[in-house]
Design a protein around this motif. Structure first.
Motif, mmCIF file in Angstrom:
data_model
loop_
_atom_site.group_PDB
_atom_site.id
_atom_site.type_symbol
_atom_site.label_atom_id
_atom_site.label_comp_id
_atom_site.label_asym_id
_atom_site.label_seq_id
_atom_site.Cartn_x
_atom_site.Cartn_y
_atom_site.Cartn_z
ATOM 1 N N ARG A 1 0.929 -1.196 -0.105
ATOM 2 C CA ARG A 1 -0.120 0.003 -0.015
ATOM 3 C C ARG A 1 0.947 1.200 -0.010
ATOM 4 N NH1 ARG A 1 -2.650 -0.990 4.345
ATOM 5 N NH2 ARG A 1 -1.755 0.240 5.908
ATOM 6 N N GLU A 2 1.995 1.143 0.862
ATOM 7 C CA GLU A 2 2.702 2.471 0.926
ATOM 8 C C GLU A 2 3.572 2.586 -0.095
ATOM 9 O OE1 GLU A 2 4.943 1.855 4.731
ATOM 10 O OE2 GLU A 2 3.156 2.665 5.842
ATOM 11 N N VAL A 3 4.207 1.685 -0.904
ATOM 12 C CA VAL A 3 4.740 1.732 -2.058
ATOM 13 C C VAL A 3 3.952 2.268 -3.129
ATOM 14 C CG1 VAL A 3 6.101 0.430 -3.925
ATOM 15 C CG2 VAL A 3 6.786 -0.019 -1.315
ATOM 16 N N CYS A 4 2.746 1.450 -3.203
ATOM 17 C CA CYS A 4 1.921 2.070 -4.474
ATOM 18 C C CYS A 4 1.581 3.569 -4.356
ATOM 19 C CB CYS A 4 0.509 1.329 -4.531
ATOM 20 S SG CYS A 4 0.701 -0.260 -4.959
ATOM 21 N N ALA A 5 1.339 3.990 -2.957
ATOM 22 C CA ALA A 5 0.931 5.439 -2.756
ATOM 23 C C ALA A 5 2.032 6.434 -2.988
ATOM 24 C CB ALA A 5 0.379 5.539 -1.167
ATOM 25 N N MET A 6 3.130 5.649 -2.682
ATOM 26 C CA MET A 6 4.429 6.820 -2.816
ATOM 27 C C MET A 6 4.606 6.868 -4.571
ATOM 28 S SD MET A 6 8.308 6.459 -1.478
ATOM 29 C CE MET A 6 8.618 4.693 -2.113
ATOM 30 N N THR A 7 4.566 5.628 -5.193
ATOM 31 C CA THR A 7 4.656 5.745 -6.539
ATOM 32 C C THR A 7 3.565 6.821 -7.277
ATOM 33 O OG1 THR A 7 5.527 3.236 -6.569
ATOM 34 C CG2 THR A 7 4.585 4.173 -8.625
ATOM 35 N N LEU A 8 2.416 6.677 -6.819
ATOM 36 C CA LEU A 8 1.555 7.636 -7.407
ATOM 37 C C LEU A 8 1.716 9.035 -7.218
ATOM 38 C CD1 LEU A 8 -1.645 5.189 -7.006
ATOM 39 C CD2 LEU A 8 -0.677 5.709 -9.261
ATOM 40 N N ARG A 9 2.322 9.245 -6.011
ATOM 41 C CA ARG A 9 2.311 10.658 -5.601
ATOM 42 C C ARG A 9 3.602 11.113 -6.279
ATOM 43 N NH1 ARG A 9 1.414 8.642 -0.401
ATOM 44 N NH2 ARG A 9 3.689 8.475 -0.053
ATOM 45 N N LEU A 10 4.562 10.397 -6.651
ATOM 46 C CA LEU A 10 5.811 10.694 -7.383
ATOM 47 C C LEU A 10 5.445 10.972 -8.928
ATOM 48 C CD1 LEU A 10 8.562 8.523 -6.159
ATOM 49 C CD2 LEU A 10 8.459 11.009 -6.067
ATOM 50 N N ALA A 11 4.075 10.304 -9.374
ATOM 51 C CA ALA A 11 3.637 10.518 -10.751
ATOM 52 C C ALA A 11 2.708 11.636 -10.728
ATOM 53 C CB ALA A 11 3.029 8.984 -11.362
ATOM 54 N N GLY A 12 2.416 12.121 -9.751
ATOM 55 C CA GLY A 12 1.882 13.437 -9.708
ATOM 56 C C GLY A 12 0.257 13.271 -9.065
#
Length: 150
Positions: A24-35
């Motif tokens: 969950r945290e990795v997905c959320a961080m990835t999505l935040r980095l993608a804007g």
């Protein structure tokens, strides 16, 4: 895209739902980095509660979770007027080639399905495509001529 409190367009809000905290945290961080903007939930019941309040643009939803699985959460999210237009990307550990994997995909609740483990690029691309598809469908529905009933 969503309108912020000041009327400005803000990045799409994605609700990331997975019982595995690291995933969950990795997905959320990835999505935040993608804007994207993100919120998180650890099971389907909490996801529904949060989604009904937040009204996210999209939901990245794990299939197999305790309390309420992703399939039941997806049914409830699709049935509620506050969330029925949200793009829904389902993640599953079941490979599409297996009987269970085909069953998960056959329900038609998701706009897209990802088999775990899935890469960051795949998650971002799938969400972007689902958001565009949902936006196009909503725009088409809004501009389509209304049929008259007799």
């Amino acid at each position: 895209m969503s309108l912020g409190n000041n009327g400005e367009v803000s990045a799409p809000l994605i609700l990331v739902v997975d019982d595995d905290e690291d995933t969950r945290e990795v997905c959320a961080m990835t999505l935040r980095l993608a804007g994207f903007r993100t919120e998180e939930a650890g099971n389907g019941a909490v996801a529904c509660e949060r989604a009904f309040v937040l009204e996210p643009d999209a939901i990245l939803l794990d299939h197999s979770m305790p309390v309420m699985d992703g399939r039941e959460a997806a049914r409830r999210l699709r049935a509620d007027t506050r969330t029925h237009n949200a793009a829904l990307v389902m993640m599953t550990g079941f490979n599409a080639a297996t009987v269970k994997g085909r069953e998960v995909r056959a329900d038609g609740l998701g706009d897209a399905y990802l088999s775990k483990p899935c890469g960051a690029d795949e998650v971002v691309a799938s969400l972007r495509a689902s958001l565009l598809s949902r936006a196009g469908g909503a725009a088409a529905a809004a501009t389509a001529p209304k049929q008259q009933t007799s």
